[in-house]
Design an enzyme around this catalytic site. Structure first.
Site, mmCIF file in Angstrom:
data_model
loop_
_atom_site.group_PDB
_atom_site.id
_atom_site.type_symbol
_atom_site.label_atom_id
_atom_site.label_comp_id
_atom_site.label_asym_id
_atom_site.label_seq_id
_atom_site.Cartn_x
_atom_site.Cartn_y
_atom_site.Cartn_z
ATOM 1 N N SER A 178 20.899 25.194 -53.145
ATOM 2 C CA SER A 178 20.731 26.331 -52.229
ATOM 3 C C SER A 178 21.689 27.462 -52.593
ATOM 4 C CB SER A 178 21.021 25.875 -50.796
ATOM 5 O OG SER A 178 21.111 27.000 -49.947
ATOM 6 N N SER A 221 22.509 29.693 -50.337
ATOM 7 C CA SER A 221 23.142 30.142 -49.094
ATOM 8 C C SER A 221 24.666 29.995 -49.108
ATOM 9 C CB SER A 221 22.527 29.399 -47.904
ATOM 10 O OG SER A 221 21.175 29.771 -47.767
ATOM 11 N N LYS A 270 12.457 22.800 -40.913
ATOM 12 C CA LYS A 270 12.422 23.935 -39.974
ATOM 13 C C LYS A 270 11.696 23.605 -38.671
ATOM 14 C CE LYS A 270 13.085 27.504 -43.463
ATOM 15 N NZ LYS A 270 12.673 28.793 -44.022
ATOM 16 N N ASP A 276 13.563 34.772 -41.022
ATOM 17 C CA ASP A 276 12.846 34.941 -42.302
ATOM 18 C C ASP A 276 11.955 36.188 -42.302
ATOM 19 O OD1 ASP A 276 13.862 32.756 -43.729
ATOM 20 O OD2 ASP A 276 12.345 31.391 -42.952
ATOM 21 N N GLY A 289 1.819 28.765 -45.722
ATOM 22 C CA GLY A 289 2.890 27.859 -45.328
ATOM 23 C C GLY A 289 3.939 28.584 -44.486
ATOM 24 N N GLY A 290 5.132 27.998 -44.421
ATOM 25 C CA GLY A 290 6.180 28.536 -43.564
ATOM 26 C C GLY A 290 6.561 29.975 -43.889
ATOM 27 N N TYR A 310 12.001 33.558 -56.677
ATOM 28 C CA TYR A 310 13.018 34.294 -57.449
ATOM 29 C C TYR A 310 13.622 33.456 -58.571
ATOM 30 C CZ TYR A 310 15.662 32.080 -53.694
ATOM 31 O OH TYR A 310 16.156 31.183 -52.779
HETATM 32 P P1 NAP Z 1 5.091 25.776 -47.926
HETATM 33 O O1 NAP Z 1 5.292 25.765 -46.454
HETATM 34 O O2 NAP Z 1 4.995 24.491 -48.676
HETATM 35 O O3 NAP Z 1 3.728 26.615 -48.193
HETATM 36 C C1 NAP Z 1 3.268 26.841 -49.501
HETATM 37 C C2 NAP Z 1 1.928 27.563 -49.447
HETATM 38 O O4 NAP Z 1 1.533 27.823 -50.800
HETATM 39 C C3 NAP Z 1 0.811 26.732 -48.820
HETATM 40 O O5 NAP Z 1 -0.119 27.589 -48.218
HETATM 41 C C4 NAP Z 1 0.199 26.063 -50.068
HETATM 42 O O6 NAP Z 1 -1.128 25.679 -49.899
HETATM 43 C C5 NAP Z 1 0.274 27.204 -51.038
HETATM 44 N N1 NAP Z 1 0.209 26.746 -52.422
HETATM 45 C C6 NAP Z 1 1.064 25.901 -53.042
HETATM 46 N N2 NAP Z 1 0.692 25.738 -54.320
HETATM 47 C C7 NAP Z 1 -0.443 26.467 -54.501
HETATM 48 C C8 NAP Z 1 -1.308 26.683 -55.593
HETATM 49 N N3 NAP Z 1 -1.086 26.125 -56.786
HETATM 50 N N4 NAP Z 1 -2.389 27.492 -55.416
HETATM 51 C C9 NAP Z 1 -2.614 28.066 -54.209
HETATM 52 N N5 NAP Z 1 -1.839 27.896 -53.129
HETATM 53 C C10 NAP Z 1 -0.741 27.109 -53.274
HETATM 54 O O7 NAP Z 1 6.234 26.613 -48.655
HETATM 55 P P2 NAP Z 1 7.010 27.903 -48.079
HETATM 56 O O8 NAP Z 1 8.242 27.479 -47.411
HETATM 57 O O9 NAP Z 1 6.036 28.734 -47.344
HETATM 58 O O10 NAP Z 1 7.460 28.601 -49.438
HETATM 59 C C11 NAP Z 1 6.518 29.262 -50.268
HETATM 60 C C12 NAP Z 1 7.249 29.942 -51.405
HETATM 61 O O11 NAP Z 1 8.089 30.967 -50.899
HETATM 62 C C13 NAP Z 1 8.160 28.997 -52.201
HETATM 63 O O12 NAP Z 1 8.132 29.364 -53.536
HETATM 64 C C14 NAP Z 1 9.508 29.263 -51.613
HETATM 65 O O13 NAP Z 1 10.515 28.985 -52.545
HETATM 66 C C15 NAP Z 1 9.417 30.753 -51.335
HETATM 67 N N6 NAP Z 1 10.318 31.178 -50.254
HETATM 68 C C16 NAP Z 1 11.167 32.200 -50.517
HETATM 69 C C17 NAP Z 1 11.996 32.658 -49.510
HETATM 70 C C18 NAP Z 1 12.916 33.809 -49.781
HETATM 71 O O14 NAP Z 1 13.835 34.040 -49.009
HETATM 72 N N7 NAP Z 1 12.706 34.538 -50.850
HETATM 73 C C19 NAP Z 1 11.976 32.058 -48.235
HETATM 74 C C20 NAP Z 1 11.083 31.009 -48.030
HETATM 75 C C21 NAP Z 1 10.264 30.575 -49.048
HETATM 76 P P3 NAP Z 1 -1.473 24.154 -49.462
HETATM 77 O O15 NAP Z 1 -0.971 24.020 -48.054
HETATM 78 O O16 NAP Z 1 -2.943 24.089 -49.602
HETATM 79 O O17 NAP Z 1 -0.727 23.278 -50.416
#
Ligand code: NAP
Length: 296
Positions: A31, A33, A82, A118, A145-146, A234
């Site tokens: 992390s 953070s 979360k 977020d 997703g989240g 990132y």
């Molecule tokens: P999550 O809850 O697991 O959700 C992921 C989403 O992406 C789901 O809708 C999933 O679909 C979809 N997905 C995954 N692989 C895919 C693929 N190959 N093709 C199409 N859709 C796909 O994860 P999250 O927490 O939302 O995080 C998502 C991304 O954002 C991650 O890369 C995370 O590192 C990044 N993130 C960044 C920050 C920031 O501060 N920059 C904060 C949070 C998250 P399914 O449900 O069908 O699998």
């Protein structure tokens, strides 16, 4: 301001009155953070320290109870806890309630309050980093997703004209789009062509450098000048989607802006001080460019 009075810079040492903030998650070892919050605490001379605790499945209620008993002053929550933390705190803010997810826990009196910074952090990063005001804009979010849910909710709250959610599972897309109320719809990736803002909220492209399918969430030929593209990924800093969008003439950024601004909001909630975002940003960039492996 709380916990002030410690020397700024490298002279700081923890004492019996040092306040503790922490992130819980699994995995959490990589992390960012701790890097950015400790840089902020040192820059402001706050007598605080930030650490990471790996908490396994089934351990969340005990971790929250432990934080309460130990007087932990501030908690962040990352994947996959979360939703479980939302069920373990005393009270939720409207953001955490709407999203069913907590990324920040604040002590208020005797209570642990679950918040979610977020989405607000994402919108703050658009303004701070790109001068992009969301009001009246057409937005497209890939993923359900989240992160997608937080971004969708916040974009609607900031006055977006529309928030189109694109995901491979319709039910999840519809649930995320509903967070945007009357401006939320489910769409397809082709809708990216008419969006002012395109957000990748999937892990697609993480750990890859080749700017070609299957590492792109949207066909980049749909993108061009006048659009802002934000990849929440990132790692790497220039993701395949960012590289492809820039090659098409769009303004594009990775997810560090959202990471920093959600952290800055948590920092202020805990300490009462404005976070020194520039210092925190430099600390994270230094850390990443030293080649450290990163997980979000
Ligand atoms: P999550 O809850 O697991 O959700 C992921 C989403 O992406 C789901 O809708 C999933 O679909 C979809 N997905 C995954 N692989 C895919 C693929 N190959 N093709 C199409 N859709 C796909 O994860 P999250 O927490 O939302 O995080 C998502 C991304 O954002 C991650 O890369 C995370 O590192 C990044 N993130 C960044 C920050 C920031 O501060 N920059 C904060 C949070 C998250 P399914 O449900 O069908 O699998």
């Amino acid at each position: 301001m709380t916990g002030a009075g410690a020397p700024a810079g490298t002279d700081w040492r923890p004492t019996g009155s040092t306040r503790l903030a922490a992130v819980i998650g699994d995995p959490v070892r990589h992390s960012l953070s701790p890097v950015l919050h400790n840089a902020g605490f040192r820059a402001l001379g706050l007598d605080w320290v930030y650490v990471a605790f790996e908490v396994g499945a089934g351990g969340v209620a005990a971790a929250v109870a432990g934080a309460r008993a130990l007087g932990v002053a501030g908690l962040n929550v990352t994947m996959p806890h979360k939703a479980a933390v939302a069920a373990a705190v005393d009270r939720l803010t409207p953001a955490a309630e709407a999203l069913g997810a907590v990324n920040t826990v604040v002590r208020a009196g005797g209570e642990l309050v679950g918040d979610n910074t977020d989405g607000e952090g994402f919108v703050a990063s658009l303004v701070a980093d790109h001068g992009f005001e969301v009001g009246g804009r057409r937005c497209l979010v890939v993923g359900a997703g989240g992160a997608a849910r937080a971004v969708t909710w916040a974009l609607a709250g900031a006055g977006a004209a529309e928030v189109v959610v694109v995901a491979r599972r319709h039910e999840q897309a519809a649930a995320a789009a509903s967070l945007a109320g009357g401006v939320g719809t489910v769409g397809s990736a082709e809708d990216a062509g008419r969006a002012d803002l395109v957000v990748n909220a999937t892990p697609i492209g993480m750990g890859h450098t080749g700017a070609c399918a299957p590492h792109l969430p949207v066909d980049p030929t749909l993108l061009g000048a006048g659009q802002l593209v934000v990849d929440l990924v990132y790692d790497p800093l220039t993701t395949p989607f960012v590289a492809a969008a820039r090659a098409r003439g769009a303004l594009a950024a990775n997810g560090l802006g959202m990471l920093l601004h959600q952290a800055a909001l948590a920092f202020r909630l805990w300490t009462g001080d404005e976070a020194p975002i520039d210092v925190m940003s430099s600390a994270v960039t230094d850390h990443l460019t030293r080649g450290t492996e990163v997980l979000t």
